[in-house]
Write a protein that holds these residues in place. Structure first.
Motif, PDB file in Angstrom:
ATOM      1  N   THR A   2      21.822  -5.023  -3.098  1.00 31.82           N
ATOM      2  CA  THR A   2      20.874  -4.499  -2.108  1.00 31.82           C
ATOM      3  C   THR A   2      20.795  -2.984  -2.144  1.00 31.82           C
ATOM      4  O   THR A   2      20.067  -2.391  -1.354  1.00 31.82           O
ATOM      5  CB  THR A   2      21.268  -4.950  -0.688  1.00 31.82           C
ATOM      6  N   THR A   3      21.543  -2.339  -3.019  1.00 32.81           N
ATOM      7  CA  THR A   3      21.432  -0.906  -3.211  1.00 32.81           C
ATOM      8  C   THR A   3      21.187  -0.635  -4.689  1.00 32.81           C
ATOM      9  O   THR A   3      21.463  -1.475  -5.543  1.00 32.81           O
ATOM     10  CB  THR A   3      22.712  -0.173  -2.756  1.00 32.81           C
ATOM     11  N   THR A 218      14.055  -5.886  -3.193  1.00 27.51           N
ATOM     12  CA  THR A 218      15.200  -6.592  -3.756  1.00 27.51           C
ATOM     13  C   THR A 218      14.824  -8.028  -4.103  1.00 27.51           C
ATOM     14  O   THR A 218      13.756  -8.531  -3.714  1.00 27.51           O
ATOM     15  CB  THR A 218      16.374  -6.617  -2.770  1.00 27.51           C
ATOM     16  N   VAL A 224      13.940  -1.697   0.095  1.00 28.52           N
ATOM     17  CA  VAL A 224      15.032  -0.726   0.166  1.00 28.52           C
ATOM     18  C   VAL A 224      14.499   0.644  -0.224  1.00 28.52           C
ATOM     19  O   VAL A 224      13.813   0.784  -1.246  1.00 28.52           O
ATOM     20  CB  VAL A 224      16.181  -1.135  -0.788  1.00 28.52           C
TER      21      VAL A 224
END
Length: 324
Positions: A2-3, A218, A224
């Motif tokens: 998620t990053t 994502t 994000v």
């Protein structure tokens, strides 16, 4: 994931094979899981990036009449794209941005140029002191680093490190300067700085100016924010490399939401393959359980198929002729 991971790629330019393979594995994981990653320690350098941004801003502050002297040419994918000149999400209103495209700089007697091949054309240069020299230097540095990244891709995929070298030595690469004005108080419903899209080529090297706006979707469908990392490139896999790897690497949707009250500049280097590159399932990327999903296609034909919908709404539309 998620990053967006930050990967120090300095080892790729060295001779430590174990370190190279470690970086290649980190890049491969990012390519499989999110399709985006930051790179620091690259070979382009902060001074060269700063010079390119200064030249870009110099161009976009010119009057509209001056910029339109180098108006976009469809066959070569070069020149100035005016505000609202394209819609990266064809189902939404035109993007609130302007751009300038620079391609591989070929001599006037180049055989492909003389033959009028699709995506082969002379670059269009504004009359700005030092602009051409700065941009060609930046283009060459990005091309060189893009080839280095492809060596990492090859190692991760179990191919010879130089597998992609002869497929990217005369690329349909585009260096794209981008300017986003501050978000207007009112805009059409669904209108963004750059609509949701995936990139078309193999890999994108994006340099940003510190003003936010880039957002990445994502695998779970969550948007994000991609914050600015000083001196880094935001890299992402494009549709062509996703197809080449039989969807092992992922080309991830992203967009630009223009910030209120601030203009934004970015510079993207899109590394597409040579026009005659055979985009067929790479060795080792298909199995009996996971057969090849796509028919082979030439690099130029694939790029044409992806570019055409972007310009269909504007007077800059690409002709539907097959790529030569």
């Amino acid at each position: 994931m998620t990053t967006i991971p930050v990967i120090d790629v300095s080892a790729l330019a060295g001779g430590d094979q174990a370190a190279i393979e470690k970086v290649a594995a980190e890049i491969g994981t990012a390519c499989r899981e999110v399709g985006f990653f930051y790179v620091v320690g690259h070979t382009v350098g902060k001074a060269r990036m700063a010079a390119a941004f200064a030249a870009s801003q110099s161009f976009f502050t010119q009057g509209e009449a001056t910029k339109k002297q180098v108006l976009y040419t469809a066959a070569g994918n070069r020149g100035y794209v005016p505000m609202k000149g394209e819609a990266l999400d064809p189902g939404k209103p035109a993007d609130l941005k302007e751009a300038f495209n620079i391609g591989l700089d070929l001599p006037a007697d180049d055989p492909e140029l003389l033959a009028g091949r699709m995506f082969r054309a002379e670059n269009l240069w504004p009359e700005l002191s030092g602009f051409r020299e700065t941009m060609l230097d930046y283009f060459a540095a990005c091309h060189s680093f893009g080839l280095l990244l492809h060596r990492a891709f090859a190692i991760d995929l179990g191919l010879a490190p130089d597998f992609f070298d002869d497929k990217l030595d005369r690329p349909m690469a585009v260096l794209r300067l981008l300017h986003y004005p501050p978000a207007p108080a009112r805009s059409e419903e669904g209108q963004l700085g750059a609509g949701e899209h995936t990139d078309y080529g193999c890999v994108t090297l994006l340099a940003t100016d510190g003003v936010g706006g880039l957002e990445v979707r994502t695998r779970a469908g969550e948007w994000v924010k991609a914050p600015h990392v000083e001196g880094a490139f935001v890299c992402n896999i494009g549709d062509c490399l996703m197809r080449w790897t039989n969807d092992i690497y992922v080309s991830t949707p992203h967009r630009v939401v223009s910030p209120a009250g601030r203009e934004r500049y970015s510079i993207a280097f899109f590394l597409d393959p040579n026009p005659d590159a055979d985009i067929a399932c790479l060795p080792g990327c298909a199995t009996a359980e996971r057969p090849a999903r796509y028919a082979p296609i030439r690099g130029d034909a694939f790029l044409l198929s992806r570019l055409s919908p972007t310009y269909e709404k504007s007077g800059l539309a690409l002709e539907k002729a097959g790529a030569a």
